[in-house]
Design an enzyme around this catalytic site. Structure first.
Site, PDB file in Angstrom:
ATOM      1  N   ARG C  94       0.821  -1.212   0.000  1.00  0.00           N
ATOM      2  CA  ARG C  94       0.000   0.000   0.000  1.00  0.00           C
ATOM      3  C   ARG C  94       0.857   1.265   0.000  1.00  0.00           C
ATOM      4  O   ARG C  94       0.473   2.269  -0.609  1.00  0.00           O
ATOM      5  CB  ARG C  94      -0.952   0.017   1.205  1.00  0.00           C
ATOM      6  CG  ARG C  94      -2.041  -1.056   1.204  1.00  0.00           C
ATOM      7  CD  ARG C  94      -2.867  -1.102  -0.044  1.00  0.00           C
ATOM      8  NE  ARG C  94      -3.846  -2.182   0.027  1.00  0.00           N
ATOM      9  CZ  ARG C  94      -3.614  -3.452  -0.316  1.00  0.00           C
ATOM     10  NH1 ARG C  94      -2.436  -3.832  -0.768  1.00  0.00           N
ATOM     11  NH2 ARG C  94      -4.584  -4.353  -0.238  1.00  0.00           N
ATOM     12  N   GLU C  97       1.809   1.716  -3.517  1.00  0.00           N
ATOM     13  CA  GLU C  97       0.636   2.149  -4.286  1.00  0.00           C
ATOM     14  C   GLU C  97       0.363   3.643  -4.097  1.00  0.00           C
ATOM     15  O   GLU C  97       0.013   4.345  -5.046  1.00  0.00           O
ATOM     16  CB  GLU C  97      -0.582   1.331  -3.851  1.00  0.00           C
ATOM     17  CG  GLU C  97      -1.817   1.597  -4.703  1.00  0.00           C
ATOM     18  CD  GLU C  97      -2.979   0.693  -4.325  1.00  0.00           C
ATOM     19  OE1 GLU C  97      -2.841  -0.535  -4.479  1.00  0.00           O
ATOM     20  OE2 GLU C  97      -4.006   1.207  -3.866  1.00  0.00           O
ATOM     21  N   SER C 120      14.415  15.437   1.110  1.00  0.00           N
ATOM     22  CA  SER C 120      15.490  14.523   1.494  1.00  0.00           C
ATOM     23  C   SER C 120      14.947  13.274   2.180  1.00  0.00           C
ATOM     24  O   SER C 120      14.021  13.349   2.998  1.00  0.00           O
ATOM     25  CB  SER C 120      16.466  15.223   2.439  1.00  0.00           C
ATOM     26  OG  SER C 120      17.496  14.331   2.809  1.00  0.00           O
TER      27      SER C 120
END
Lengths: 153, 153, 153, 153, 153, 153, 153, 153, 153, 153
Positions: C94, C97, C120
């Site tokens: 996830r 995703e 960063s």
């Protein structure tokens, strides 16, 4: 050198450069920057300022509207993606080979000299120098990046 | 730094180095070579001479038989393969990012300065320097390789 | 949670943590750091200080010699490599995703707010918070990284 | 930022946004949504409502017919696919690096706080904040997703 | 069926199951769960409760200490990774083929019936039924997952 | 939903369907087939009969010549290839995740119920049902395939 | 021929076969099956019956307990995975080359002769014949699989 | 069947074949070759002779100039590349599955019958036969290639 | 040179060769074959005859039983697989680079000289020669393979 | 042979070559270079001199402006990338197979004859010879590259 997929404006920039027989060294001087940086603009790897766009169009004799539309204020490069990985071109591949062979040794030395962290590829400069040598001229590339230490939180 | 798959002799060399708190700079001085080159021997990326093996064993206090058996006269490195490509480690990845972003600009400059050919990764030297800077120290890597022109036949 | 390939010392650390029923929150408090950072040490993704190693061994009741040998002064993590890319585990997937779907929008907003540069992942903190909600509790992750502007040279 | 493969309508939306010098923050305000969500519509990662399409066309001064045809009632996004994996662009890559390095620690903390399950990427919000800091401004990204527990059956 | 890489405890569970000639249907009944769910515990794809671990050890005649150590309270599965993608085994490959061929049609129907969103693989049940048929028995798999709508924010 | 690479005739079919606000359920009824099967024809994953082509053209108000030329008697689908593997779209990805996590358990149950063999993806039907539920509606997918036993020879 | 990763029982079967200088032709005759099928059992690609296991152990002079434990009633092969794809071995690669070059022509002919469907790899037989020829002997492989038509639903 | 990327001449050949309702069997008879070989010419996998080009143009009623320009004397096929590997189309995939499952057994039998070497894919013929069967017609493919022994030097 | 994964017998052969300081040239002479062929036996890429095995064991002073068991009558090499593709080792990579750059030109010349077909890698010999040169010695590799014409059927 | 992706100028060069029925041998003679080198220019793998461009245009009867624009002074080839890796074309694949099977043996012989280093693919020549043989003509390829020793620094 028009091989990597370039936008139509980039192609036009390379063509104008070729017709005027300009080197990136000359273009860099005109723009007030290093020749590697100048080439990065042509390859869409750096964001030119408005002043640089204006100056580039004068040097290349291209209308500014085209560059402004593609590389203007709103433009932020999607960097990389110019080559397959690993690259098939021998000049490019040798750079990767240097990292595959000497990458861990370089990492080890960086840690011994600086501690835990990385060499920045953002706060970064690169320079190419030709060193003449009777046994064969040498390419000397200097990579200069800020050391960034890992932080605890 | 024992992460890439190392042979048992290499692991022993790294352990001895850690116990004796030796840096590659110190080891390089003892061997009469650059610290990056010294690290390359530890990572199996360079072929040590018999004299270097002998000296290494003295420095690390390891019996020579082990090193001779693995890295002796008959040994020629199968280089690379220490990291996945692209590497996941950020220190290593930044090197690759430099090439992905600035590789084509560097290639362009090399061709403009030298013509058609490559920068050798074999007749090659690398050096790491620490440049102190109040805004943050900088890592300066110098890559120095012979230019090899393509030949017509 | 012993699935990613862990060294024998790391496995031992996880076993000791399980036997003593310690959470990373508790361990982080003892070490004076965030629980995500504490977990990063267990997964070999952060370099512990000597003091942290000592404290960890007390908390986990493990002899320090083991941790010092693997994670001592000479140790610099080879980060990443714990999961295939993309990861098959749904909790990890996830995260990927979210980037695949919302990555370009996030990049666009960062550029609009900060200009050309990156967030960063080195000068960086992450935090996980549980937000209770009658419709179902929510996971709130905060990622906090320094903005690094690209430089001209 | 026109690099990922966009449809002709999406390209037109980005061009209109650039010409009118609109930020996603402004567009989000007009649409009554977060700026990240607004950008997601431009990148084809969210399904706009009919009202949003209408409002968008007013803001961008584009005829509604084009947007309705591509993004109307019948349209359900095929999400993702905008970038190679891992992405070569450094701004995008850092997001992936955060997961590669800190993904397992984040998973561990989620399980300790919530039990076995995942953080939803569907019932999900993302927010970008600029935190000014004399040592360098910081990007603060908040990811907020419902916890979904695995069920037994 | 010991082909995917299993831990030593999982291997032992499969061996005990084979020796006692137990089916997952029988084991599921004993555990009070579906046979697919029962098999998921054996493959490390579900987190058993303490009561389930206890009952499993009785059924399989294995000491609880082993299961508790590997699958106890502290254990959260790192799911997936049992097969290459695409899988080479024909029984597994057919599942993937169904998605490759009928995946977009299924997505289209879900959107037409439910709107923009997904079928959960977390709040999810699967069931296998044998339907006798004179032309050849049929496998009937039912996948039952909660619909999760995308949210605007 | 025009994202996967479609031929010009397929694009036209989707456009006509959108303009007429037809659902696949309606189209399926007209064609005398399941809605998933109807969608498969649109995505080039099933071979329509001549009667189906004729009826489709009436429903969509498209000249038959176009469909006959691309999907006529001589046409046999080259199936699959609509999505990358694994797919980036979350609705599609969840199908793959179900297999990655529960694929081996499903295989195990099939073998226990039927013996050595596979569930056919050719002599196969799929159905999507909406099950209303106060806690959130559920997607119920039924996959129904002939069992094919391996034969000895 | 012990190169693909074999289980310890499979290795033992190959060793016994080599020591007794048995061919798969002889073994197939003893088992009452084709030699290709016999070899498939050795490579874990077919499920032997209890009678076949018994007979195999007699032929190879191996205790049945080992084979029963690994290949007994509970065993269902996880097929494939013996070779990388594409395979590097020239004998195996040629099979793949035949498909890469002549696969689409074969598909076309199958559709012209049978309609829309596939040639089963489950209800399937393969046979190797040596055809002597003064210009060089020829390998004649016969692949014989049931045609499975796609069904409408 | 126009799915794999075909040149404009190849597309035209397939269209003419469809319009004239010609089978490869008929075309092969006209050209004096096997139908699989005839299909191979259409897919650019075989080099037609000048006589075959002439005859093909008569059969398909296409001007010879087009075929001569693309497939004339100077043309030597760059074979393969018509499908991804592994192919997603089920008819093509089954061929690959046969090799993945039965490839090593076939290799073993070839070596036992012929010794060390390969079955040629160059000095090679393939044939498809329809075998009627009340339980379901069968596809019988014959692959016939010269055995090439490895030579010592 | 023990880097590619070798079996225990192969490792022993390389160790014996190193201890006795034998070159492949010397071993080839003893076996009556080319040095490249001799090396191929060590790397498991060629099938030695019984006489060669016997002679090898004398030369290396190894008991024949080991070699016979692994490389005896029943042994047929599973060739290739010694290196990743592309290889990371620079000596190996250059061979691949030669093909990537000059492969299509070589194919073109072969077709112009021989017609449609291939250069066999089975009925094949390779030879390495050292050509002394004041500007730097040269490696001359001769590849000699039978031309195999494609056949019509 | 127009299969690999060629620029419009390269396509025109190949068409002119075909129309004039010129071989690379003839073109090489006209240009004063080896036929493999001549073919390399056509495939964009070598940088032609201004004189070569002029002569090529005369031979092919093409206006120089086109070649100068694409392959003029400013042009430096981005080499490789003509084929997938591994290539699917059998003529090209055999070259790769030779390296996969005999690559390590060749590396071993090079090291034994020359020491630690590589055979250059830059200071390099390739030649194809047809050797007539009553048992079947043979292709003899000579690869001739400078030996480059690794240097210590």
């Amino acid at each position: 050198m028009t091989d990597p997929k370039l936008s139509s404006v980039q192609t036009r920039m390379f063509q104008a450069k070729a017709q005027r027989k300009l080197s990136f060294e000359q273009i860099g001087k005109e723009l007030g920057c290093n020749e590697v940086y100048a080439a990065s603009i042509f390859y869409g790897q750096a964001k030119p300022t408005e002043a640089e766009i204006k100056r580039l169009c004068e040097i290349l004799n291209i209308p500014t509207s085209h560059l402004v539309e593609e590389m203007g204020e709103h433009f932020y490069p999607s960097r990389g993606g110019l080559m397959p990985m690993p690259p098939t071109d021998p000049t490019l591949y040798r750079f990767i080979e240097m990292i595959q062979v000497f990458g861990y040794p370089l990492k080890a030395i960086i840690h011994e000299k600086f501690g835990d962290g990385i060499m920045s590829a953002i706060d970064f400069k690169a320079d190419v120098e030709k060193v003449e040598d009777p046994k064969g001229d040498r390419v000397k590339i200097t990579l200069d990046g800020k050391f960034l230490p890992y932080k605890k939180w």
